[in-house]
Design an enzyme around this catalytic site. Structure first.
Site, PDB file in Angstrom:
ATOM      1  N   LYS A   1       2.083  -3.780   6.610  1.00 48.88           N
ATOM      2  CA  LYS A   1       2.510  -3.706   5.201  1.00 48.88           C
ATOM      3  C   LYS A   1       4.029  -3.494   5.125  1.00 48.88           C
ATOM      4  CE  LYS A   1      -1.429  -4.475   3.321  1.00 48.88           C
ATOM      5  NZ  LYS A   1      -1.671  -5.789   2.727  1.00 48.88           N
TER       6      LYS A   1
ATOM      7  N   TYR B   1      -2.127  -1.602  10.988  1.00 49.18           N
ATOM      8  CA  TYR B   1      -2.362  -2.086   9.628  1.00 49.18           C
ATOM      9  C   TYR B   1      -1.216  -1.641   8.704  1.00 49.18           C
ATOM     10  CZ  TYR B   1      -3.780  -1.495   4.802  1.00 49.18           C
ATOM     11  OH  TYR B   1      -3.773  -1.480   3.426  1.00 49.18           O
TER      12      TYR B   1
ATOM     13  N   SER C   1       0.826  -1.203   0.000  1.00 50.65           N
ATOM     14  CA  SER C   1       0.000   0.000   0.000  1.00 50.65           C
ATOM     15  C   SER C   1       0.861   1.254   0.000  1.00 50.65           C
ATOM     16  CB  SER C   1      -0.866  -0.023   1.264  1.00 50.65           C
ATOM     17  OG  SER C   1      -1.453   1.228   1.483  1.00 50.65           O
TER      18      SER C   1
HETATM   19  C1  UD1 Z   1      -7.313   4.886   4.086  1.00 49.35           C
HETATM   20  C2  UD1 Z   1      -6.399   4.511   5.228  1.00 49.35           C
HETATM   21  C3  UD1 Z   1      -5.112   3.951   4.677  1.00 49.35           C
HETATM   22  C4  UD1 Z   1      -5.406   2.730   3.817  1.00 49.35           C
HETATM   23  C5  UD1 Z   1      -6.435   3.094   2.737  1.00 49.35           C
HETATM   24  C6  UD1 Z   1      -6.891   1.812   2.077  1.00 49.35           C
HETATM   25  C7  UD1 Z   1      -6.925   5.980   7.142  1.00 49.35           C
HETATM   26  C8  UD1 Z   1      -6.442   7.132   7.959  1.00 49.35           C
HETATM   27  N1  UD1 Z   1      -6.145   5.667   6.085  1.00 49.35           N
HETATM   28  O1  UD1 Z   1      -6.641   5.793   3.304  1.00 49.35           O
HETATM   29  O2  UD1 Z   1      -4.225   3.577   5.711  1.00 49.35           O
HETATM   30  O3  UD1 Z   1      -4.243   2.280   3.207  1.00 49.35           O
HETATM   31  O4  UD1 Z   1      -7.587   3.730   3.316  1.00 49.35           O
HETATM   32  O5  UD1 Z   1      -7.869   2.021   1.151  1.00 49.35           O
HETATM   33  O6  UD1 Z   1      -7.949   5.396   7.427  1.00 49.35           O
HETATM   34  N2  UD1 Z   1     -13.083  10.911   3.409  1.00 49.35           N
HETATM   35  C9  UD1 Z   1     -14.092  11.762   3.783  1.00 49.35           C
HETATM   36  N3  UD1 Z   1     -15.223  11.238   4.329  1.00 49.35           N
HETATM   37  C10 UD1 Z   1     -15.394   9.896   4.509  1.00 49.35           C
HETATM   38  C11 UD1 Z   1     -14.354   9.016   4.112  1.00 49.35           C
HETATM   39  C12 UD1 Z   1     -13.207   9.551   3.580  1.00 49.35           C
HETATM   40  O7  UD1 Z   1     -13.967  12.976   3.633  1.00 49.35           O
HETATM   41  O8  UD1 Z   1     -16.443   9.480   5.035  1.00 49.35           O
HETATM   42  C13 UD1 Z   1     -11.854  11.463   2.810  1.00 49.35           C
HETATM   43  C14 UD1 Z   1     -10.596  11.186   3.644  1.00 49.35           C
HETATM   44  O9  UD1 Z   1     -10.375  12.197   4.570  1.00 49.35           O
HETATM   45  C15 UD1 Z   1      -9.538  11.163   2.544  1.00 49.35           C
HETATM   46  C16 UD1 Z   1     -10.279  10.638   1.313  1.00 49.35           C
HETATM   47  O10 UD1 Z   1     -11.665  10.823   1.580  1.00 49.35           O
HETATM   48  O11 UD1 Z   1      -9.123  12.452   2.275  1.00 49.35           O
HETATM   49  C17 UD1 Z   1     -10.012   9.172   1.051  1.00 49.35           C
HETATM   50  O12 UD1 Z   1     -10.255   8.445   2.236  1.00 49.35           O
HETATM   51  P1  UD1 Z   1     -10.145   6.857   2.291  1.00 49.35           P
HETATM   52  O13 UD1 Z   1     -10.989   6.269   1.233  1.00 49.35           O
HETATM   53  O14 UD1 Z   1     -10.399   6.436   3.706  1.00 49.35           O
HETATM   54  O15 UD1 Z   1      -8.634   6.529   1.875  1.00 49.35           O
HETATM   55  P2  UD1 Z   1      -7.249   7.002   2.523  1.00 49.35           P
HETATM   56  O16 UD1 Z   1      -7.429   8.126   3.452  1.00 49.35           O
HETATM   57  O17 UD1 Z   1      -6.306   7.224   1.408  1.00 49.35           O
END
Ligand code: UD1
Length: 344
Positions: A160, A156, A131
């Site tokens: 990795k 997690y 990842s």
């Molecule tokens: C998350 C994990 C990361 C993991 C990846 C796997 C965390 C902090 N990080 O990453 O370790 O490798 O998933 O797919 O959990 N967002 C919103 N509202 C939501 C959900 C997400 O605004 O309800 C935003 C988040 O702040 C982020 C973006 O959407 O900016 C993507 O979020 P997400 O899909 O959780 O991915 P990662 O943050 O990249």
């Protein structure tokens, strides 16, 4: 050259990325054996795979934490050419609550598989599902593989990093094992047939399933985690890649190893689109392809979120002869089509 009857074991092959990889490898003529313990996947995925492929795929329900079962598995499939190892737990929050379960499941399973492969004493090509989380907040964007590995934000993420190190050490002590780690950016979307896709357990933690569930009325609204970041619109930037493009990167990696195009026995690649997308841009894409308005509001930042991450994919483009092809809108449209199917 590829022997088209090459047997590949796909651990975690009923999971989200695993199932899409089964389809892509099978379409290239590989013989697939799925190994999955159904701990975070559904047996119905096998039906979806059968509907796409047109025939049954071999499946073994095995817990890779059990060394005897793993040794027996690989003995029975000692004619194999490669292993794509997806089987792992992946919920970041859960890993903070239950770190030992994550270390046990993710690390012990890998160790058991590698030990069993060493015992076979034959040439094996191994692909590990890693990842971009290993980079944390990168200093330079887009992120190349030269970026330093940061201290993990969660157990997690730490698994990795540790798994990559275990593979490095194992490959350097083995004459027969070649390995590639693929460092995924953010996989989204589903197979065009809508026979397989992402099946989040409970409330989705990732953005796109949360968006599509909100669009489908399962969630009342999306909370955007912060709009005061130093980015184009204040929301975080990620590199969202269509899961089918990601699956194809595994095929490309496997073929490159089989064709011995690498000078090193262990390599790692960033797998993304190379394009950064903000949370608000992802919402706009969803609204465009679904022709609906998404209910959302701005909330506070999520602890541990990095500001911006998107890949420099030139190493994979060149050395694996692979490039992501789908656009964000196409990936989002496939995610929406899948959501509509599963929420019927
Ligand atoms: C998350 C994990 C990361 C993991 C990846 C796997 C965390 C902090 N990080 O990453 O370790 O490798 O998933 O797919 O959990 N967002 C919103 N509202 C939501 C959900 C997400 O605004 O309800 C935003 C988040 O702040 C982020 C973006 O959407 O900016 C993507 O979020 P997400 O899909 O959780 O991915 P990662 O943050 O990249």
């Amino acid at each position: 050259m590829i022997n088209h009857s090459s047997k590949i074991i796909i651990t975690g092959g009923l999971g989200y990325i695993g199932s899409h990889t089964v389809v892509e490898l099978q379409s290239k003529g590989f013989e697939i054996v799925i190994v999955d313990d159904l701990s975070n996947s559904s047996i119905e995925v096998l039906d979806g795979l059968k509907n796409i492929i047109g025939k049954n795929i071999a499946f073994e329900n095995i817990d890779l934490k059990k060394p005897d079962l793993v040794i027996d598995l690989f003995k029975r499939h000692s004619d194999l050419t490669g292993v794509v190892h997806f089987a792992a737990s992946k919920a970041v929050g859960e890993s903070v609550t239950n770190p030992l379960d994550y270390y046990e499941n993710n690390i012990y399973s890998l160790v058991n598989v590698l030990k069993a492969l060493k015992k076979l004493n034959k040439s094996i090509n191994f692909i590990f599902s890693s990842s971009c989380t290993v980079y944390g907040q990168a200093k330079i964007l887009p992120i190349t593989e030269k970026e330093s590995i940061k201290k993990a934000e969660s157990p997690y993420g730490n698994t990795k990093q540790i798994c990559e190190e275990i593979i490095t050490d194992t490959v350097s002590s083995s004459k027969n094992l070649k390995a590639i780690s693929l460092r995924y950016f953010n996989p989204i979307g589903a197979h065009e047939s809508s026979e397989i896709g992402e099946l989040p357990l409970g409330i989705p933690q990732n953005l796109v399933p949360f968006i599509t569930q909100t669009g489908a009325g399962i969630r009342s609204e999306l909370i955007v985690f912060g709009d005061d970041y130093p980015t184009i619109d204040g929301t975080c930037i990620r590199d969202y890649i269509h899961v089918v493009d990601l699956a194809k990167a595994h095929t490309a990696a496997l073929i490159s190893m089989i064709n011995s195009t690498h000078s090193k026995n262990y390599e790692y690649y960033n797998i993304g689109t190379g394009k950064g997308t903000s949370v608000l841009e992802a919402i706009t894409s969803f609204e465009k392809v679904s022709k609906t308005k998404l209910k959302y509001k701005i909330g506070s930042r999520r602890v541990g979120d990095i500001i911006s991450a998107f890949a420099d994919t030139s190493k994979a483009n060149k050395q694996l002869n692979w490039t992501a092809e789908f656009s964000l809108d196409q990936a989002m449209a496939s995610a929406w089509k899948w959501q509509k199917k599963i929420s019927k």
